[in-house]
Enzyme design. Structure first.
Site, PDB file in Angstrom:
ATOM      1  N   SER A  60       0.853  -1.195   0.000  1.00 55.45           N
ATOM      2  CA  SER A  60       0.000   0.000   0.000  1.00 55.45           C
ATOM      3  C   SER A  60       0.887   1.244   0.000  1.00 55.45           C
ATOM      4  O   SER A  60       0.431   2.342  -0.314  1.00 55.45           O
ATOM      5  CB  SER A  60      -0.922   0.005   1.227  1.00 55.45           C
ATOM      6  OG  SER A  60      -0.201  -0.304   2.407  1.00 55.45           O
ATOM      7  N   LYS A 128       4.735 -11.452   3.366  1.00 55.63           N
ATOM      8  CA  LYS A 128       3.320 -11.685   3.041  1.00 55.63           C
ATOM      9  C   LYS A 128       3.191 -11.707   1.527  1.00 55.63           C
ATOM     10  O   LYS A 128       3.895 -10.957   0.833  1.00 55.63           O
ATOM     11  CB  LYS A 128       2.440 -10.567   3.625  1.00 55.63           C
ATOM     12  CG  LYS A 128       0.965 -10.687   3.217  1.00 55.63           C
ATOM     13  CD  LYS A 128       0.103  -9.684   3.929  1.00 55.63           C
ATOM     14  CE  LYS A 128      -0.006  -8.348   3.230  1.00 55.63           C
ATOM     15  NZ  LYS A 128      -0.516  -8.399   1.842  1.00 55.63           N
ATOM     16  N   GLU A 197      -9.158  -9.894   3.513  1.00 57.10           N
ATOM     17  CA  GLU A 197      -9.479  -8.497   3.184  1.00 57.10           C
ATOM     18  C   GLU A 197     -10.819  -8.393   2.473  1.00 57.10           C
ATOM     19  O   GLU A 197     -11.077  -9.119   1.503  1.00 57.10           O
ATOM     20  CB  GLU A 197      -8.364  -7.889   2.312  1.00 57.10           C
ATOM     21  CG  GLU A 197      -8.680  -6.437   1.921  1.00 57.10           C
ATOM     22  CD  GLU A 197      -7.506  -5.649   1.364  1.00 57.10           C
ATOM     23  OE1 GLU A 197      -6.365  -6.150   1.383  1.00 57.10           O
ATOM     24  OE2 GLU A 197      -7.748  -4.513   0.908  1.00 57.10           O
TER      25      GLU A 197
HETATM   26  O1  KIV Z   1      -0.390  -3.509   1.492  1.00 58.95           O
HETATM   27  C1  KIV Z   1      -1.070  -3.480   2.530  1.00 58.95           C
HETATM   28  O2  KIV Z   1      -1.075  -2.503   3.274  1.00 58.95           O
HETATM   29  C2  KIV Z   1      -1.865  -4.658   2.835  1.00 58.95           C
HETATM   30  C3  KIV Z   1      -2.845  -4.546   3.951  1.00 58.95           C
HETATM   31  C4  KIV Z   1      -4.026  -3.802   3.492  1.00 58.95           C
HETATM   32  C5  KIV Z   1      -3.203  -5.863   4.509  1.00 58.95           C
HETATM   33  O3  KIV Z   1      -1.736  -5.650   2.205  1.00 58.95           O
END
Ligand code: KIV
Length: 304
Positions: A60, A128, A197
């Site tokens: 993000s 992640k 999400e």
């Molecule tokens: O990139 C991000 O901030 C995310 C969150 C919204 C879980 O993947």
């Protein structure tokens, strides 16, 4: 009403490092897990001192810090640069680096090489990545290299064009079934946790109950084992849009504009810098300097 004064420094000193094992234990104890995104040193420091369990350096980043329209332009170099800054600020929170678009989709081998860089070069504790069953081979290989992986299903922003926008996922029975199966597949592949999400609350609760690993929800209701928000949404620092599931705890964008405006007026009206922000040379040194350059008229100094 009494106000509890938090001593942030001693709060951090007493904090033990949060591990992936702690995530599991917290789920077993039904202790909710707090996670937020951070992209820089001061924010990571503040979160670590505030006792946030886990910090996600999310891709993000692309939208809320770098100003791109979506997360697709974010590169490995962007991510590693910001992960390093976060790792310098946070010592207790579990640090998770988000693998950017095209860093894990081409082959499991490329995925494991890129995942390794987050730990080896950027001080992260885990990575992640987005996606369900299609990612299981990559996840297995990364986990077999000793790298903890957090999964991410439901709305996966890197697939925004395939999903047709940032929409709620798992709205009907078939979609819900697919998400539940994906969650089980990711758990079997070795994920230590997964993000859900933009998923209906009942479905997120059911998936969380079905899994042994903790679910971290964003727009997925209160039945998840933990919650995550994009920090710029929580602080009111991203004004392009605010999803319905965000709780805004501050309006820093407004505060910043106010402060910048006051500074600009102070400069224009000679109020900044004032005497307390100004340093002077000792008189004799100044005289000696003027003599050395053969100036006999001392320069007038304006004191505010
Ligand atoms: O990139 C991000 O901030 C995310 C969150 C919204 C879980 O993947």
């Amino acid at each position: 009403m009494s106000t509890q004064i938090l001593d942030p420094i001693s709060a951090t000193k007493n904090r033990k490092k949060v591990t992936t094992l702690d995530f599991l234990r917290m789920k077993q104890r039904r202790q909710p897990i707090s996670m937020l995104t951070a992209y820089d040193y001061p924010t990571a420091l503040a979160m670590d001192q505030a006792g946030i369990d886990s910090i996600l350096v999310g891709d993000s980043l692309g939208m809320v810090v770098l100003g791109y329209p979506d997360t697709l332009s974010v590169t490995m170099d962007d991510m590693l640069h910001h992960c390093k800054a976060v790792a310098r600020g946070a010592h207790a929170s579990l640090l998770i680096g988000d693998m950017p678009f095209m860093s894990y989709q081409v082959s499991p081998q490329e995925a494991v090489r890129n995942a390794g860089r987050f730990l080896q070069e950027a001080g992260m504790d885990a990575v992640k990545l987005e996606g369900g069953r299609d990612r299981q081979d990559a996840i297995r290989l990364i986990v077999s290299a000793g790298i903890p992986v957090m999964g991410h299903i439901g709305l996966t922003p890197q697939s925004v064009h395939q999903l047709g926008g940032y929409r709620l996922q798992g709205r009907n029975s078939a979609e819900a079934r697919r998400l539940l199966d994906d969650a089980r597949i990711l758990q079997d592949a070795g994920c230590f946790s997964l993000v859900l999400e933009s998923v209906p609350s009942q479905l997120a609760t059911l998936i969380s109950q079905e899994l042994e690993i903790p679910s971290i929800g964003i727009g997925a209701g209160p039945g998840c084992d933990g919650q995550v928000l994009v920090t710029h949404d929580l602080l009111g620092l991203f004004e392009r849009f605010t999803p319905r599931f965000v709780k805004q705890y501050a309006n820093l964008s407004q505060e910043m504009t106010l402060a910048f405006n006051q500074y600009s007026q102070d400069v224009r009206e000679h109020r900044f810098p004032a005497n307390e922000q100004t340093t002077y040379m000792a008189d004799e040194e100044w005289q000696s300097f003027l003599n050395s350059i053969k100036r006999y008229q001392p320069v007038a100094i304006v004191n505010n």
